[in-house]
Design a protein around this motif. Structure first.
Motif, PDB file in Angstrom:
ATOM      1  N   ASP A 291      -0.394  -0.645  -3.123  1.00 48.12           N
ATOM      2  CA  ASP A 291       0.034  -0.224  -1.651  1.00 48.12           C
ATOM      3  C   ASP A 291      -1.030   0.436  -0.957  1.00 48.12           C
ATOM      4  O   ASP A 291      -1.383   1.303  -1.679  1.00 48.12           O
TER       5      ASP A 291
ATOM      6  N   PRO B  11       7.283   4.654   5.340  1.00 51.40           N
ATOM      7  CA  PRO B  11       6.977   3.128   5.406  1.00 51.40           C
ATOM      8  C   PRO B  11       6.549   2.617   6.805  1.00 51.40           C
ATOM      9  O   PRO B  11       7.187   3.066   7.834  1.00 51.40           O
TER      10      PRO B  11
ATOM     11  N   TRP C 257       2.383   2.459   3.809  1.00 51.79           N
ATOM     12  CA  TRP C 257       2.795   3.600   3.968  1.00 51.79           C
ATOM     13  C   TRP C 257       1.998   4.539   4.790  1.00 51.79           C
ATOM     14  O   TRP C 257       0.742   4.492   5.085  1.00 51.79           O
TER      15      TRP C 257
ATOM     16  N   PHE D  46      11.525   6.805  -1.588  1.00 51.72           N
ATOM     17  CA  PHE D  46      10.498   6.004  -1.115  1.00 51.72           C
ATOM     18  C   PHE D  46       9.431   5.986  -2.376  1.00 51.72           C
ATOM     19  O   PHE D  46       8.999   5.054  -3.127  1.00 51.72           O
TER      20      PHE D  46
ATOM     21  N   VAL E 243       7.268   2.829  -3.655  1.00 47.64           N
ATOM     22  CA  VAL E 243       5.745   2.998  -3.620  1.00 47.64           C
ATOM     23  C   VAL E 243       5.170   2.133  -4.620  1.00 47.64           C
ATOM     24  O   VAL E 243       5.487   2.833  -5.752  1.00 47.64           O
TER      25      VAL E 243
ATOM     26  N   ILE F 264       6.590  10.877   3.742  1.00 45.34           N
ATOM     27  CA  ILE F 264       6.527   9.538   3.030  1.00 45.34           C
ATOM     28  C   ILE F 264       6.997   8.480   3.944  1.00 45.34           C
ATOM     29  O   ILE F 264       8.276   8.538   4.072  1.00 45.34           O
TER      30      ILE F 264
ATOM     31  N   ILE G 149      -2.206   3.204   2.047  1.00 50.36           N
ATOM     32  CA  ILE G 149      -1.540   4.236   2.555  1.00 50.36           C
ATOM     33  C   ILE G 149      -2.625   4.925   3.800  1.00 50.36           C
ATOM     34  O   ILE G 149      -3.712   4.855   3.574  1.00 50.36           O
TER      35      ILE G 149
ATOM     36  N   ASN H 258       3.534  -3.008  -0.021  1.00 50.74           N
ATOM     37  CA  ASN H 258       4.067  -2.135   0.984  1.00 50.74           C
ATOM     38  C   ASN H 258       2.852  -1.453   1.659  1.00 50.74           C
ATOM     39  O   ASN H 258       1.991  -1.158   1.113  1.00 50.74           O
TER      40      ASN H 258
END
Length: 153
Positions: A48, A139, A4, A39, A44, A137, A50, A2
């Motif tokens: 992932d 997505p 973020w 999340f 998370v 936070i 960021i 994912n």
DNA sequence: GCCAACGTTGGC
DNA sequence: GCCAACGTTGGC
């Protein structure tokens, strides 16, 4: 995997602070909002990516990239009475709040300004650009991540 | 469970 | 520093 956006006030913790930490790694503590907590705790994952966003500062915007180096574990600052993040309701045997570790990846030469992001119709769907958004936070899709990244690197 | 009051966030 | 928007609290 994912992607973020994490928001932080650079006066409190900036991308430079992360870069200068030993191991360039730091626990992302102090999240005290349930949606953001969910999340952090549930979605998370290690690896992932960021986008590190600076808020409440002269030029709000995305300052660089970090990576999740450790998945959710209890945010112990909630147990510390002397901490700004102390929360009486969070118990050691059933913590309310969680944090992850993040590691520095890249600092952009120039911040991708919030203004610039808002002006670009590609990013109309970002939670970040929604009016009144206060989530720390968020997505984003892989496509959005790559398009934002492409603006600088 | 509703909702007014309050505190906080965060762009401007 | 202002203030709109939001989340949380607490009385009922």
């Amino acid at each position: 995997m994912n992607y973020w956006i994490f928001k932080s006030e650079p006066d409190t913790f900036s991308i430079d602070d992360l870069k200068n930490r030993p191991g360039q790694t730091e626990p992302w503590n102090g999240v005290r909002n349930y949606q953001a907590r969910n999340f952090l705790r549930d979605d998370v994952k290690e690896g992932d990516l960021i986008l590190f966003h600076h808020s409440s500062c002269k030029v709000p915007g995305i300052a660089g990239i970090a990576i999740v180096s450790k998945e959710a574990y209890p945010d112990h600052t909630a147990f510390d009475e002397s901490s700004d993040y102390f929360d009486l309701k969070s118990k050691k045997d059933s913590p309310t709040w969680f944090m992850v570790d993040v590691k520095f990846v890249e600092k952009f030469k120039e911040v991708i300004t919030l203004k610039e992001i808002k002006e670009n119709p590609k990013f109309n769907d970002l939670i970040l650009t929604r009016k009144g958004n206060r989530l720390s936070i968020m997505p984003i899709s892989e496509k959005e991540f790559n398009e934002l990244k492409k603006l600088r690197s």
